[in-house]
Each structure stands twice: as C-alpha cells, then as structure tokens.
Design a protein around this motif. Sequence first.
Motif, PDB file in Angstrom:
ATOM      1  N   ALA A 239      -4.217  46.401 -95.320  1.00 47.67           N
ATOM      2  CA  ALA A 239      -3.423  47.191 -94.377  1.00 47.67           C
ATOM      3  C   ALA A 239      -2.852  48.427 -95.072  1.00 47.67           C
ATOM      4  N   HIS A 240      -2.423  48.248 -96.307  1.00 41.35           N
ATOM      5  CA  HIS A 240      -1.871  49.366 -97.075  1.00 41.35           C
ATOM      6  C   HIS A 240      -2.910  50.470 -97.221  1.00 41.35           C
TER       7      HIS A 240
ATOM      8  N   LEU B 212      -5.528  50.945 -95.277  1.00 45.08           N
ATOM      9  CA  LEU B 212      -5.774  51.506 -93.947  1.00 45.08           C
ATOM     10  C   LEU B 212      -4.713  52.560 -93.615  1.00 45.08           C
ATOM     11  N   LEU B 213      -3.474  52.240 -93.932  1.00 44.29           N
ATOM     12  CA  LEU B 213      -2.392  53.169 -93.618  1.00 44.29           C
ATOM     13  C   LEU B 213      -2.527  54.449 -94.431  1.00 44.29           C
ATOM     14  N   MET B 214      -2.992  54.334 -95.660  1.00 48.79           N
ATOM     15  CA  MET B 214      -3.253  55.535 -96.456  1.00 48.79           C
ATOM     16  C   MET B 214      -4.143  56.490 -95.666  1.00 48.79           C
TER      17      MET B 214
ATOM     18  N   LYS C 131      -4.821  56.522 -92.403  1.00 56.44           N
ATOM     19  CA  LYS C 131      -4.239  57.008 -91.144  1.00 56.44           C
ATOM     20  C   LYS C 131      -3.174  58.056 -91.410  1.00 56.44           C
ATOM     21  N   ILE C 132      -2.394  57.853 -92.449  1.00 59.17           N
ATOM     22  CA  ILE C 132      -1.342  58.813 -92.771  1.00 59.17           C
ATOM     23  C   ILE C 132      -1.954  60.148 -93.176  1.00 59.17           C
TER      24      ILE C 132
ATOM     25  N   TYR D 123      -3.003  61.869 -90.087  1.00 54.55           N
ATOM     26  CA  TYR D 123      -1.870  62.488 -89.399  1.00 54.55           C
ATOM     27  C   TYR D 123      -1.486  63.798 -90.066  1.00 54.55           C
ATOM     28  N   LYS D 124      -1.495  63.807 -91.379  1.00 55.93           N
ATOM     29  CA  LYS D 124      -1.136  65.039 -92.090  1.00 55.93           C
ATOM     30  C   LYS D 124      -2.114  66.147 -91.738  1.00 55.93           C
TER      31      LYS D 124
ATOM     32  N   ILE E 241      -3.804  66.409 -88.927  1.00 55.85           N
ATOM     33  CA  ILE E 241      -3.495  66.828 -87.559  1.00 55.85           C
ATOM     34  C   ILE E 241      -2.299  67.764 -87.544  1.00 55.85           C
ATOM     35  N   GLU E 242      -1.275  67.400 -88.299  1.00 52.30           N
ATOM     36  CA  GLU E 242      -0.065  68.231 -88.339  1.00 52.30           C
ATOM     37  C   GLU E 242      -0.373  69.601 -88.925  1.00 52.30           C
TER      38      GLU E 242
ATOM     39  N   GLU F 296      -7.403  60.932 -82.190  1.00 58.44           N
ATOM     40  CA  GLU F 296      -6.912  60.109 -83.304  1.00 58.44           C
ATOM     41  C   GLU F 296      -7.909  59.004 -83.646  1.00 58.44           C
TER      42      GLU F 296
ATOM     43  N   ASP G  61      -8.301  55.410 -84.680  1.00 59.05           N
ATOM     44  CA  ASP G  61      -7.591  54.135 -84.816  1.00 59.05           C
ATOM     45  C   ASP G  61      -8.468  53.151 -85.570  1.00 59.05           C
TER      46      ASP G  61
END
Lengths: 149, 149
Positions: A111-112, A114-116, A118-119, A122-123, A125-126, A140, A142
């Motif tokens: 999960a950690h 995976l979050l790397m 996704k984060i 997001y960066k 996208i921003e 996005e 998922d």
Amino acid sequence: MYVGIMQNSGYTIQIMAERCGMTAHTLRYYERVGLIQPVGRAHNGHRRYSDADEAWINFLHCMRATNMPIREMQRYAELRELGDSTSEQRRKILEDHQAAIAEQITQLQQAHALLMHKIANYKAIEQRIRIDQPALSEPEIDCAIESVG
Amino acid sequence: MYVGIMQNSGYTIQIMAERCGMTAHTLRYYERVGLIQPVGRAHNGHRRYSDADEAWINFLHCMRATNMPIREMQRYAELRELGDSTSEQRRKILEDHQAAIAEQITQLQQAHALLMHKIANYKAIEQRIRIDQPALSEPEIDCAIESVG
DNA sequence: GTACATCTTTGAGCGCGCTCAAAGTCAAGG
DNA sequence: CCTTGACTTTGAGCGCGCTCAAAGATGTAC
C-alpha cells in the motif's frame, strides 16, 4: 472482600496506565477478562502494580497494537498461568502471530508503494493545473496493488 | 425506479466480490455509504460493474486493508467526485495515510523482533525440559518493546 | 407452470474492544 | 465535619465495519 496480598508499594492504576500508554479503564477491563491476573492491592483496596505487571502489560499492549485478538491473548495468558509445560502451545501462538505480522507488513508495504505512485500522480496533476493547461489533464489513475507490483 | 444507464455487460456483484476479495454485502454497503458511486445496472435492475469500478474498488480495499477509516475514505471519495480541483486535498489524505502506514510498519517490525526473542526463549525452555532439568528453568521473560531496543 | 438461483431494498443485528455511568469507599486537607 | 479526589465495582453503552434477515422481483431450467 479481597483476601490477597496487601502491598502499599507499587504503581497506582493511573500511573501504570500512563507508563504503558493505555487508560485505567482498559487496565481494569484486561484484568476482568483474565488478561491480567488479579493484581496487588493497597490497604484501601486500590490496585498496586509491580514492575513484573508492567512488563506483562507492555507485552499485552504490543500484541494488541499488532492486532492480536483479545481471545488469542486470553488463550496465551491462560497457558502462561499453567507454567512451563505449556511452552510449546504458547510458542505456537507466538509463531502464528509473528506470521500474521509478516503478512500485515507485506500488505502495508504494498500500500505504501501504491501511495507513492498515486501521490506522484497528484503532484503531476497539480503541476498541470498550475501551468494552466487543465484541458490536458488525464483521468485519475486508481491503480490497485496488482498494477504496482 | 432507477433511471441511470442500463448496461447488460459488466461483472455481476458476486463476480466482482470474488475478484476484489470481498463480499457482495460489503460492495452494497460501500455503495450505500457513498464510497462507490451508483454503479451501472442491467435491464433487470441488477448491478453491473465495469473495469473502472474494479480499479476503484481495489483501491478502496487496499486502503481499508491498511486501516484507513471508512470516514476518511468517504472524504476522499467525495473530493474525487469534485474533480481535479480537489487534487491537493486528496493528496494530503494519501500522504497522511502513507505516514500512518509507515508508523504501523514500524510497530509491526518491533513486535516481530520481540517475538523472535520470545520464541527463541521458548525453544530454550523446551530444550531444558527435554533434557530433564526443569529445576534450572528460569521464569519466563515478558520483555516488552523497550527491552528489545 | 413452477421451482430455483440470483439479484434487489431496507433496516436491524452483531462482534470486537473498549469506554463510560452510577453508586459507593476511603484518606487527606481545610 | 465536610469536601475533594482517586479509587472501587457492575453493568450498560458505544463506534466501527460489516453482516444478515426479510420480503420481493426477475430470468432460466425442467
């Protein structure tokens, strides 16, 4: 009427709770359900915890914090009361829990990771929003574990 | 009466549940509480899940499996519905959860190490019993995390 | 036609692990 | 003496995350 050992030395329940990072409520609850053997009392009936109690409570806390069910902790505590002859059964409980912990670690690490991803997404996208190109933004992702591993 | 998109293709709820390692009950529950947007339906009103649904559900499953509370997942899902403008807020949620995961891993690793010691200790006790020297057996060590370092 | 399986909805129920409320005891301080 | 505060007991309550029960609709097989 309590007929056990009277001891005016030792930690009060509040102090013990603070030392072990739990509440007095929980300490009483653990004693009620047999996770902790009846603890020493001061002359006024108040609990007095020893260092040995503290070691045991810390162990309980550690097992709970790693998601061992109360039931299993009860089983372990019961066996412990029966002495060395239950060593193998207790060891099996610990080995099983150790295996459960290993599995949990694996899940968490996936999960950690995976979050790397996704984060980072997001960066990106921003960043795109920041340079005013919203029309280029992708949907996005998922992504689940299998798309990472 | 449902007035959404009718689609006879896609996964049934049972199939989806199996694919994602959860129950149909849970899938309906997640939809009820807003974790999953209303999903497509066949002409008979039965749910039909798409691959995009599957990706999202796998993500939800992964977050739950790592102890993200439903409330936080709801917050994330709501923001997701609002589009790219909520990117930063969603990223913060993920970063917070990633930190929570890191803490959990640390806890689990410490417990794992502690169990290594305790299991070794049990093996020693069993060995002593086996060579018939019970009188030499030491009291069990209920060492807690801090005594492991 | 009629069984059967699979789905639907809604609201209730449950297991876990605390957490708290109520009523009471006791010791110290003013 | 009376208050304050920390403790005691027992049983009830709660938040979470499902999990299930009941009653009903629909499609397929015999």
